[in-house]
Each structure stands twice: as structure tokens, then as C-alpha cells.
Write an enzyme that holds these catalytic residues in place. Sequence first.
Site, PDB file in Angstrom:
ATOM      1  NE  ARG A 112      -4.526  -1.397   9.855  1.00 33.44           N
ATOM      2  CZ  ARG A 112      -3.499  -0.795   9.253  1.00 33.44           C
ATOM      3  NH1 ARG A 112      -3.616   0.411   8.785  1.00 33.44           N
ATOM      4  NH2 ARG A 112      -2.355  -1.421   9.124  1.00 33.44           N
ATOM      5  NE  ARG A 124       5.829   0.196  10.556  1.00 26.93           N
ATOM      6  CZ  ARG A 124       4.691  -0.032   9.911  1.00 26.93           C
ATOM      7  NH1 ARG A 124       4.515   0.414   8.679  1.00 26.93           N
ATOM      8  NH2 ARG A 124       3.737  -0.710  10.495  1.00 26.93           N
ATOM      9  CE  LYS A 127      -1.979  -1.111   3.946  1.00 25.70           C
ATOM     10  NZ  LYS A 127      -1.220  -2.350   4.235  1.00 25.70           N
ATOM     11  NE  ARG A 182       7.167  -2.158   6.504  1.00 31.53           N
ATOM     12  CZ  ARG A 182       5.827  -2.131   6.566  1.00 31.53           C
ATOM     13  NH1 ARG A 182       5.114  -1.698   5.535  1.00 31.53           N
ATOM     14  NH2 ARG A 182       5.214  -2.567   7.637  1.00 31.53           N
ATOM     15  NE  ARG A 190       1.953  -4.609  11.601  1.00 31.00           N
ATOM     16  CZ  ARG A 190       3.089  -4.406  10.940  1.00 31.00           C
ATOM     17  NH1 ARG A 190       4.244  -4.814  11.441  1.00 31.00           N
ATOM     18  NH2 ARG A 190       3.069  -3.781   9.797  1.00 31.00           N
TER      19      ARG A 190
HETATM   20  P1  ADP Z   1       1.112  -1.585   7.623  1.00 31.85           P
HETATM   21  O1  ADP Z   1       2.093  -0.852   6.763  1.00 31.85           O
HETATM   22  O2  ADP Z   1       1.682  -2.799   8.211  1.00 31.85           O
HETATM   23  O3  ADP Z   1      -0.189  -1.852   6.931  1.00 31.85           O
HETATM   24  P2  ADP Z   1       0.460   0.817   9.131  1.00 31.85           P
HETATM   25  O4  ADP Z   1       1.670   1.656   9.049  1.00 31.85           O
HETATM   26  O5  ADP Z   1      -0.680   1.148   8.223  1.00 31.85           O
HETATM   27  O6  ADP Z   1       0.858  -0.704   8.921  1.00 31.85           O
HETATM   28  O7  ADP Z   1      -0.097   0.783  10.618  1.00 31.85           O
HETATM   29  C1  ADP Z   1       0.762   0.531  11.712  1.00 31.85           C
HETATM   30  C2  ADP Z   1      -0.070   0.383  12.975  1.00 31.85           C
HETATM   31  O8  ADP Z   1      -0.796   1.603  13.236  1.00 31.85           O
HETATM   32  C3  ADP Z   1      -1.148  -0.705  12.926  1.00 31.85           C
HETATM   33  O9  ADP Z   1      -0.642  -1.981  13.276  1.00 31.85           O
HETATM   34  C4  ADP Z   1      -2.152  -0.176  13.962  1.00 31.85           C
HETATM   35  O10 ADP Z   1      -1.713  -0.417  15.298  1.00 31.85           O
HETATM   36  C5  ADP Z   1      -2.099   1.333  13.749  1.00 31.85           C
HETATM   37  N1  ADP Z   1      -3.097   1.801  12.760  1.00 31.85           N
HETATM   38  C6  ADP Z   1      -2.845   2.384  11.546  1.00 31.85           C
HETATM   39  N2  ADP Z   1      -3.986   2.681  10.905  1.00 31.85           N
HETATM   40  C7  ADP Z   1      -4.997   2.270  11.725  1.00 31.85           C
HETATM   41  C8  ADP Z   1      -6.415   2.282  11.631  1.00 31.85           C
HETATM   42  N3  ADP Z   1      -7.052   2.780  10.548  1.00 31.85           N
HETATM   43  N4  ADP Z   1      -7.126   1.771  12.669  1.00 31.85           N
HETATM   44  C9  ADP Z   1      -6.520   1.282  13.758  1.00 31.85           C
HETATM   45  N5  ADP Z   1      -5.198   1.227  13.916  1.00 31.85           N
HETATM   46  C10 ADP Z   1      -4.424   1.725  12.914  1.00 31.85           C
HETATM   47  P1  ADP Z   2       2.213  -1.866   3.274  1.00 35.74           P
HETATM   48  O1  ADP Z   2       2.215  -0.356   3.242  1.00 35.74           O
HETATM   49  O2  ADP Z   2       1.021  -2.453   2.567  1.00 35.74           O
HETATM   50  O3  ADP Z   2       2.387  -2.423   4.641  1.00 35.74           O
HETATM   51  P2  ADP Z   2       4.814  -1.621   1.918  1.00 35.74           P
HETATM   52  O4  ADP Z   2       4.471  -0.798   0.718  1.00 35.74           O
HETATM   53  O5  ADP Z   2       5.505  -0.945   3.042  1.00 35.74           O
HETATM   54  O6  ADP Z   2       3.471  -2.361   2.436  1.00 35.74           O
HETATM   55  O7  ADP Z   2       5.658  -2.880   1.422  1.00 35.74           O
HETATM   56  C1  ADP Z   2       6.225  -3.809   2.350  1.00 35.74           C
HETATM   57  C2  ADP Z   2       7.634  -4.181   1.908  1.00 35.74           C
HETATM   58  O8  ADP Z   2       7.556  -5.000   0.724  1.00 35.74           O
HETATM   59  C3  ADP Z   2       8.515  -2.993   1.540  1.00 35.74           C
HETATM   60  O9  ADP Z   2       9.838  -3.263   1.961  1.00 35.74           O
HETATM   61  C4  ADP Z   2       8.426  -2.921   0.007  1.00 35.74           C
HETATM   62  O10 ADP Z   2       9.635  -2.418  -0.566  1.00 35.74           O
HETATM   63  C5  ADP Z   2       8.189  -4.374  -0.381  1.00 35.74           C
HETATM   64  N1  ADP Z   2       7.247  -4.518  -1.508  1.00 35.74           N
HETATM   65  C6  ADP Z   2       6.157  -3.751  -1.789  1.00 35.74           C
HETATM   66  N2  ADP Z   2       5.507  -4.211  -2.890  1.00 35.74           N
HETATM   67  C7  ADP Z   2       6.193  -5.314  -3.305  1.00 35.74           C
HETATM   68  C8  ADP Z   2       6.027  -6.237  -4.411  1.00 35.74           C
HETATM   69  N3  ADP Z   2       5.012  -6.100  -5.284  1.00 35.74           N
HETATM   70  N4  ADP Z   2       6.924  -7.234  -4.510  1.00 35.74           N
HETATM   71  C9  ADP Z   2       7.956  -7.359  -3.624  1.00 35.74           C
HETATM   72  N5  ADP Z   2       8.165  -6.537  -2.585  1.00 35.74           N
HETATM   73  C10 ADP Z   2       7.296  -5.515  -2.416  1.00 35.74           C
END
Ligand code: ADP
Ligand code: ADP
Length: 216
Positions: free
Chosen positions: A88, A161, A13, A127, A172
Site C-alpha cells: 500500500r 467493520r 479487491k 458492506r 482511507r
Molecule cells: P479495504 O478493504 O478498505 O481496502 P483493508 O481491509 O485492506 O481495507 O484494510 C483495513 C485497514 O488495515 C486499513 O485502513 C489500514 O489501516 C490497515 N492496513 C491494511 N493493509 C495495510 C497495509 N498494507 N499497510 C498499512 N496499513 C494497512
Molecule cells: P475492497 O476489498 O476493495 O475494499 P470489497 O470487495 O469489500 O472491496 O467491496 C466493497 C463492497 O462493495 C462490498 O459490500 C461488495 O459486496 C461491494 N462490491 C464489490 N464489487 C462491486 C461491484 N463491482 N459493484 C457493486 N458492488 C461491489
Amino acid sequence: MNVILVGPPGAGKGTQAQRLQETYGLKHLSTGDMLRAEVAAGSAVGRQAKAIMDRGELVPDEILIKMIGERITQPDAAKGFLLDGFPRTVGQAEALDQMLAGRKVTLDHVIQLVVNNDAMVERISGRFSCKTCGAGYHDTFKKTKKPGVCDACGGTEFVRRPDDKPETVRTRLEAYDRQTAPLLPYYQAKGVLRAVDGMAAIDDVTKKLGLLLKAA
Ligand code: ADP
Ligand code: ADP
Ligand code: ZN
């Protein structure tokens, strides 16, 4: 145009939102980034959210709804927003619908990045991001062009992170399946859900998303 990206942690994302923001002039709003900024600032919200985030659980809906409600009314989101990590829960989605209806703003696409959850632990374990500009990388899948130097800004400091440890990632992923996956039928019923294969290579996913948004 207003777009939501949905997918489990690691789906891509943030990676895709960073790219689409530039191409389509959409404001990328990541609730994870906003919460981490609150934690870093030591605000009341940050103090409440920190332990929950460290455990890999979801922060309460009312905190998120207030936060995003204040954010999407800012002028920089007026041309269109790209939500990453919100909503979410179905409760958050219902609150968002109400906010948008009140302002006569429509939701154009809810895009699901379809991935295999089992592959997400490896994605998240590798990551890291640039401490200076936030550009995202991966140890195997998206290395910096020059070792130790950010492609985007030339920075040399990187961060990982604290919640990207394998045990927390599993919590998660469970939270996603239990609390976030119910959004898919919710948006399907509204006719705005689109699916893109998130297991493809990063550039291919960007191309597919581009085709979908251009067809809008
Ligand atoms: P990821 O990249 O793994 O999808 P995020 O950076 O979006 O994770 O979120 C990190 C953490 O922040 C989540 O595990 C949760 O604890 C909190 N968080 C983020 N967005 C939301 C949301 N919309 N509702 C509840 N918790 C959230
Ligand atoms: P999210 O925001 O959904 O948690 P990220 O965009 O942070 O996910 O991606 C998670 C990790 O995977 C990052 O280190 C990113 O560089 C890598 N990544 C993202 N998309 C892909 C893909 N299509 N194939 C392989 N690695 C990916
Ligand atoms: Zn950088």
C-alpha cells in the site's frame, strides 16, 4: 502465478479475491484481515494497529513488511498468492520486491481495479460479511439470496467493520490517493501493471479478471 490486486477501499479487491482464489488455486492474503485477526487476538501488533485502523490511516510499513514476509513463505502460498491490500506504499512494494527476488519468485500481474472514488462511500457503507465464514455482501449490490442467511455456509450472524463509517472512509480514500496511488507508476515502469474496470457489475469484473489471468 503471483498476483497483486490494487484499488481504493471498496474497489472490490476482497470480493474478487475470494472468487479467484477458488478458480485459480491462489492463496488469498488480505493484510486487512490479518491485522483484524491481530486486533481480535489482542496481540502486541494488534494493540499497536487498532487505533490507527480506527482512524483510517495506514499502519507503519515495518509491521506490514514483517507480517507479509512471514506469511508468503508458508507452504500454502507456494503455488501462488493473491495479495489484497498489500503493498500500500512504495516502501512496502520495494520491500516485497526484495523478498521475492531473494526467493527467486516472480510477480506476474499487478491488477488495478479502476473505480470512481466518489462511488466508494456508498459501496463501503453497504458492506457486511458473514461472521462464520467471512463471505462478503452488500445491502444493495450483493444481497444474500435468502434474507438473513449466508449463501455460502447458512450462517445467520453478520458483521460490519467499525472503520466503514463515512468519515473514516474519506480518510482511507485520501490515504489511498496520497500513499498508495504512487504504486501505479512504480509497477507500470516494471511492465506488470494491468487495468480492469472495477465499476462494472461484480460478475463482469470476475470475467475480465479471468480472461487476463488465463492469457498469462
Ligand atoms: P479495504 O478493504 O478498505 O481496502 P483493508 O481491509 O485492506 O481495507 O484494510 C483495513 C485497514 O488495515 C486499513 O485502513 C489500514 O489501516 C490497515 N492496513 C491494511 N493493509 C495495510 C497495509 N498494507 N499497510 C498499512 N496499513 C494497512
Ligand atoms: P475492497 O476489498 O476493495 O475494499 P470489497 O470487495 O469489500 O472491496 O467491496 C466493497 C463492497 O462493495 C462490498 O459490500 C461488495 O459486496 C461491494 N462490491 C464489490 N464489487 C462491486 C461491484 N463491482 N459493484 C457493486 N458492488 C461491489
Ligand atoms: Zn457464511
